[in-house]
Motif scaffolding. Structure first.
Motif, PDB file in Angstrom:
ATOM      1  N   ASP A   2       5.949   3.715  -0.767  1.00  0.00           N
ATOM      2  CA  ASP A   2       5.388   2.519  -0.112  1.00  0.00           C
ATOM      3  C   ASP A   2       4.348   1.850  -1.022  1.00  0.00           C
ATOM      4  OD1 ASP A   2       4.608   0.552   1.702  1.00  0.00           O
ATOM      5  OD2 ASP A   2       3.199   1.896   2.733  1.00  0.00           O
ATOM      6  N   ILE A   3       4.826   1.160  -2.046  1.00  0.00           N
ATOM      7  CA  ILE A   3       3.895   0.512  -2.968  1.00  0.00           C
ATOM      8  C   ILE A   3       3.149  -0.630  -2.278  1.00  0.00           C
ATOM      9  CG2 ILE A   3       5.623  -1.087  -3.913  1.00  0.00           C
ATOM     10  CD1 ILE A   3       4.213  -0.675  -6.667  1.00  0.00           C
ATOM     11  N   ILE A   4       3.751  -1.241  -1.267  1.00  0.00           N
ATOM     12  CA  ILE A   4       3.077  -2.320  -0.528  1.00  0.00           C
ATOM     13  C   ILE A   4       1.815  -1.776   0.141  1.00  0.00           C
ATOM     14  CG2 ILE A   4       3.260  -3.950   1.391  1.00  0.00           C
ATOM     15  CD1 ILE A   4       6.256  -4.120   0.829  1.00  0.00           C
ATOM     16  N   GLY A   5       1.950  -0.685   0.878  1.00  0.00           N
ATOM     17  CA  GLY A   5       0.806  -0.111   1.564  1.00  0.00           C
ATOM     18  C   GLY A   5      -0.248   0.419   0.615  1.00  0.00           C
ATOM     19  N   VAL A   6       0.200   1.064  -0.466  1.00  0.00           N
ATOM     20  CA  VAL A   6      -0.751   1.616  -1.437  1.00  0.00           C
ATOM     21  C   VAL A   6      -1.568   0.501  -2.080  1.00  0.00           C
ATOM     22  CG1 VAL A   6      -0.911   2.747  -3.694  1.00  0.00           C
ATOM     23  CG2 VAL A   6       0.499   3.754  -1.876  1.00  0.00           C
ATOM     24  N   GLU A   7      -0.920  -0.577  -2.462  1.00  0.00           N
ATOM     25  CA  GLU A   7      -1.650  -1.669  -3.128  1.00  0.00           C
ATOM     26  C   GLU A   7      -2.569  -2.405  -2.154  1.00  0.00           C
ATOM     27  OE1 GLU A   7       0.786  -3.148  -6.960  1.00  0.00           O
ATOM     28  OE2 GLU A   7       1.744  -3.665  -5.068  1.00  0.00           O
ATOM     29  N   PHE A   8      -2.113  -2.623  -0.931  1.00  0.00           N
ATOM     30  CA  PHE A   8      -2.987  -3.293   0.040  1.00  0.00           C
ATOM     31  C   PHE A   8      -4.164  -2.395   0.418  1.00  0.00           C
ATOM     32  CE2 PHE A   8       0.546  -6.316   1.387  1.00  0.00           C
ATOM     33  CZ  PHE A   8      -0.106  -7.438   0.885  1.00  0.00           C
ATOM     34  N   GLY A   9      -3.921  -1.106   0.600  1.00  0.00           N
ATOM     35  CA  GLY A   9      -5.024  -0.193   0.903  1.00  0.00           C
ATOM     36  C   GLY A   9      -6.058  -0.181  -0.196  1.00  0.00           C
ATOM     37  N   ALA A  10      -5.593  -0.152  -1.444  1.00  0.00           N
ATOM     38  CA  ALA A  10      -6.497  -0.136  -2.601  1.00  0.00           C
ATOM     39  C   ALA A  10      -7.340  -1.390  -2.667  1.00  0.00           C
ATOM     40  CB  ALA A  10      -5.680   0.023  -3.881  1.00  0.00           C
ATOM     41  N   ALA A  11      -6.741  -2.521  -2.339  1.00  0.00           N
ATOM     42  CA  ALA A  11      -7.466  -3.791  -2.422  1.00  0.00           C
ATOM     43  C   ALA A  11      -8.432  -3.966  -1.255  1.00  0.00           C
ATOM     44  CB  ALA A  11      -6.466  -4.949  -2.450  1.00  0.00           C
ATOM     45  N   PHE A  12      -7.961  -3.726  -0.034  1.00  0.00           N
ATOM     46  CA  PHE A  12      -8.763  -4.043   1.153  1.00  0.00           C
ATOM     47  C   PHE A  12      -9.953  -3.112   1.334  1.00  0.00           C
ATOM     48  CE2 PHE A  12      -4.699  -5.866   3.296  1.00  0.00           C
ATOM     49  CZ  PHE A  12      -4.850  -7.044   2.601  1.00  0.00           C
ATOM     50  N   LYS A  13      -9.855  -1.875   0.843  1.00  0.00           N
ATOM     51  CA  LYS A  13     -10.973  -0.941   1.061  1.00  0.00           C
ATOM     52  C   LYS A  13     -12.230  -1.417   0.338  1.00  0.00           C
ATOM     53  CE  LYS A  13     -10.584   0.863  -3.206  1.00  0.00           C
ATOM     54  NZ  LYS A  13     -11.619   1.013  -4.250  1.00  0.00           N
ATOM     55  N   ALA A  24       3.602  -3.012   5.123  1.00  0.00           N
ATOM     56  CA  ALA A  24       3.243  -1.642   4.748  1.00  0.00           C
ATOM     57  C   ALA A  24       3.641  -0.643   5.823  1.00  0.00           C
ATOM     58  CB  ALA A  24       1.731  -1.552   4.491  1.00  0.00           C
ATOM     59  N   ASP A  25       3.805   0.612   5.411  1.00  0.00           N
ATOM     60  CA  ASP A  25       4.065   1.729   6.318  1.00  0.00           C
ATOM     61  C   ASP A  25       2.728   2.178   6.915  1.00  0.00           C
ATOM     62  OD1 ASP A  25       4.505   4.236   7.506  1.00  0.00           O
ATOM     63  OD2 ASP A  25       5.948   4.844   5.970  1.00  0.00           O
ATOM     64  N   PRO A  26       2.602   2.264   8.246  1.00  0.00           N
ATOM     65  CA  PRO A  26       1.333   2.683   8.858  1.00  0.00           C
ATOM     66  C   PRO A  26       0.804   4.006   8.329  1.00  0.00           C
ATOM     67  CG  PRO A  26       2.861   1.896  10.539  1.00  0.00           C
ATOM     68  CD  PRO A  26       3.628   1.942   9.257  1.00  0.00           C
ATOM     69  N   LEU A  27       1.703   4.950   8.021  1.00  0.00           N
ATOM     70  CA  LEU A  27       1.259   6.271   7.571  1.00  0.00           C
ATOM     71  C   LEU A  27       0.538   6.229   6.228  1.00  0.00           C
ATOM     72  CD1 LEU A  27       4.307   8.514   8.583  1.00  0.00           C
ATOM     73  CD2 LEU A  27       2.073   8.346   9.703  1.00  0.00           C
ATOM     74  N   THR A  28       0.806   5.212   5.425  1.00  0.00           N
ATOM     75  CA  THR A  28       0.149   5.109   4.120  1.00  0.00           C
ATOM     76  C   THR A  28      -1.362   5.012   4.274  1.00  0.00           C
ATOM     77  OG1 THR A  28       2.093   4.054   3.143  1.00  0.00           O
ATOM     78  CG2 THR A  28      -0.004   3.735   2.000  1.00  0.00           C
ATOM     79  N   PHE A  29      -1.821   4.414   5.366  1.00  0.00           N
ATOM     80  CA  PHE A  29      -3.251   4.171   5.533  1.00  0.00           C
ATOM     81  C   PHE A  29      -4.028   5.421   5.954  1.00  0.00           C
ATOM     82  CE2 PHE A  29      -1.196   0.054   5.848  1.00  0.00           C
ATOM     83  CZ  PHE A  29      -1.932  -0.648   4.907  1.00  0.00           C
ATOM     84  N   ILE A  30      -3.312   6.503   6.279  1.00  0.00           N
ATOM     85  CA  ILE A  30      -4.019   7.764   6.530  1.00  0.00           C
ATOM     86  C   ILE A  30      -3.851   8.717   5.353  1.00  0.00           C
ATOM     87  CG2 ILE A  30      -3.904   7.574   9.032  1.00  0.00           C
ATOM     88  CD1 ILE A  30      -1.612   9.623   8.975  1.00  0.00           C
ATOM     89  N   GLY A  31      -3.353   8.190   4.226  1.00  0.00           N
ATOM     90  CA  GLY A  31      -3.157   8.992   3.028  1.00  0.00           C
ATOM     91  C   GLY A  31      -4.247   8.758   1.995  1.00  0.00           C
ATOM     92  N   LEU A  32      -3.982   9.215   0.777  1.00  0.00           N
ATOM     93  CA  LEU A  32      -4.970   9.157  -0.298  1.00  0.00           C
ATOM     94  C   LEU A  32      -5.381   7.726  -0.634  1.00  0.00           C
ATOM     95  CD1 LEU A  32      -3.460  11.884  -2.658  1.00  0.00           C
ATOM     96  CD2 LEU A  32      -5.678  11.993  -1.493  1.00  0.00           C
ATOM     97  N   SER A  33      -4.413   6.823  -0.674  1.00  0.00           N
ATOM     98  CA  SER A  33      -4.725   5.445  -1.055  1.00  0.00           C
ATOM     99  C   SER A  33      -5.248   4.620   0.120  1.00  0.00           C
ATOM    100  CB  SER A  33      -3.483   4.763  -1.638  1.00  0.00           C
ATOM    101  OG  SER A  33      -2.431   4.758  -0.685  1.00  0.00           O
TER     102      SER A  33
END
Length: 350
Positions: free
Chosen positions: A188-199, A239-248
């Motif tokens: 899920d590169i979409i979720g990883v990149e959005f998580g990295a940016a928005f945090k 993004a996949d919802p589960l990505t946001f409870i992961g490392l990124s």
């Protein structure tokens, strides 16, 4: 799967690019790093330090540096882009022209965390637009809770290699991973990149709370509610919802919101102490991604009709000169909400 990668080109000699080059050399890779600044190249080659970005860190003598981008790319199987978001399109274009000229077929991995301001595009989208498909085996985002200062000391660090091409992500996992630097893959590169940016936006708020003297309760509340709105927007964007409870997701959020190593946290703290945005930027001396990402997120939220009260509050502080205390007061006196309702992320899925 074994990928016999010998050479890696690192484009960008800031703190993160330099430390990742050091990780790769530790892992037995031949690494050349590129910088536009001759004085920085001379320091890396002669003194094996990068004091402007990594004070008091001694780097491997095996790292070679050059201002000649073509020389850095020559013979490389992996190209790591570690430049600020605002420079990513220009640098990707330069890299794309050269690898086409040299007829290379590479995996491109980036280690940047932001969105392009005008287009709101993710880093991997920018790279894909600027580098010819025929020269790329895959584009990978390397992201997660990581400070260059700690990786330089070989502290334990876990991050994610994300790509829609899972084989490319596994190759990046393979060449980076060692006893202190563990890499997980994610499709899920979409979720990883959005998580990295928005945090980075939430980290500005966390720093501001510290600057204003608020305690742990306030910081925990900010991170929890910040994660909720980051996920709402990210999911609405695919993004996949589960990505946001992961490392990124939550992992990167925690480390960025709680550490003085974080530029965004330090910038937020100065804002909380009453500094003007222009002075914060001048004092930092390095890119503060959250200051531009908050504008992109604010505009995306309006476009998608996603409620992001923390992001909107920080946007008003950064771009409309609102006082931080007023922004916090407005957040606290909003109409009461149901936590269950605000965590119904399936509502925002396409």
């Amino acid at each position: 799967m074994i990928f016999l990668c010998e050479r890696v080109a690192v484009v960008g000699a800031g703190s993160w690019g330099t430390v990742l080059a050091n990780v790769l050399v530790t892992n037995g890779k031949k690494v050349k790093i590129w910088s536009r600044r001759q004085n920085q190249v001379d320091e890396l080659n002669q003194r094996h330090t990068n004091e402007a970005y990594l004070p008091h860190v001694e780097l491997s003598k095996k790292i070679e540096a050059s201002t000649n981008l073509e020389d850095v790319l020559l013979g490389s199987e992996v190209v790591l882009l570690a430049v600020p978001t605002k420079a990513m399109r220009t640098v990707s274009h330069e890299v794309g022209l050269l690898i086409k000229k040299m007829k290379l077929k590479v995996i491109i991995v980036h280690a940047s965390k932001g969105l392009e301001l005008e287009t709101h595009k993710r880093i991997s989208e920018i790279i894909s637009e600027e580098v010819s498909f025929e020269n790329v085996q895959g584009v990978v985002a390397l992201s997660g809770p990581s400070h260059a200062e700690e990786v330089a000391k070989h502290d334990i660090t876990l991050i994610t290699a994300a790509s829609s091409n899972l084989q490319a992500a596994k190759i990046i996992q393979q060449i980076f991973m060692n006893s202190y630097f563990r890499v997980y893959t994610n499709s899920d590169i979409i979720g990883v990149e959005f998580g990295a940016a928005f945090k980075n936006i939430i980290a500005l708020g966390a720093g501001a709370l510290d600057g204003l003297g608020y305690g742990d309760d306030a910081k925990a509340a900010l991170m929890t509610r910040g994660l909720a709105e980051i996920a709402r927007l990210g999911i609405a964007l695919g993004a996949d919802p589960l990505t946001f409870i992961g490392l990124s997701g939550v992992g990167d959020l925690i480390v960025t919101c709680t550490s003085s190593h974080s530029r965004n946290w330090r910038a937020g703290r100065q804002l909380g102490e009453g500094a003007q945005v222009v002075d914060v930027v001048n004092n930092m001396g390095m890119v503060i991604e959250g200051l531009t990402t908050v504008q992109a997120a604010y505009e995306l939220a309006k476009e998608k009709k996603i409620e992001m009260p923390i992001t909107e509050a920080i946007y008003r502080v950064v771009y409309q000169d609102e006082k931080m205390k007023k922004a916090i007061s407005d957040l606290m006196t909003r109409e009461g909400k149901s936590e269950e309702e605000t965590f119904q992320w399936n509502t925002y899925q396409k």
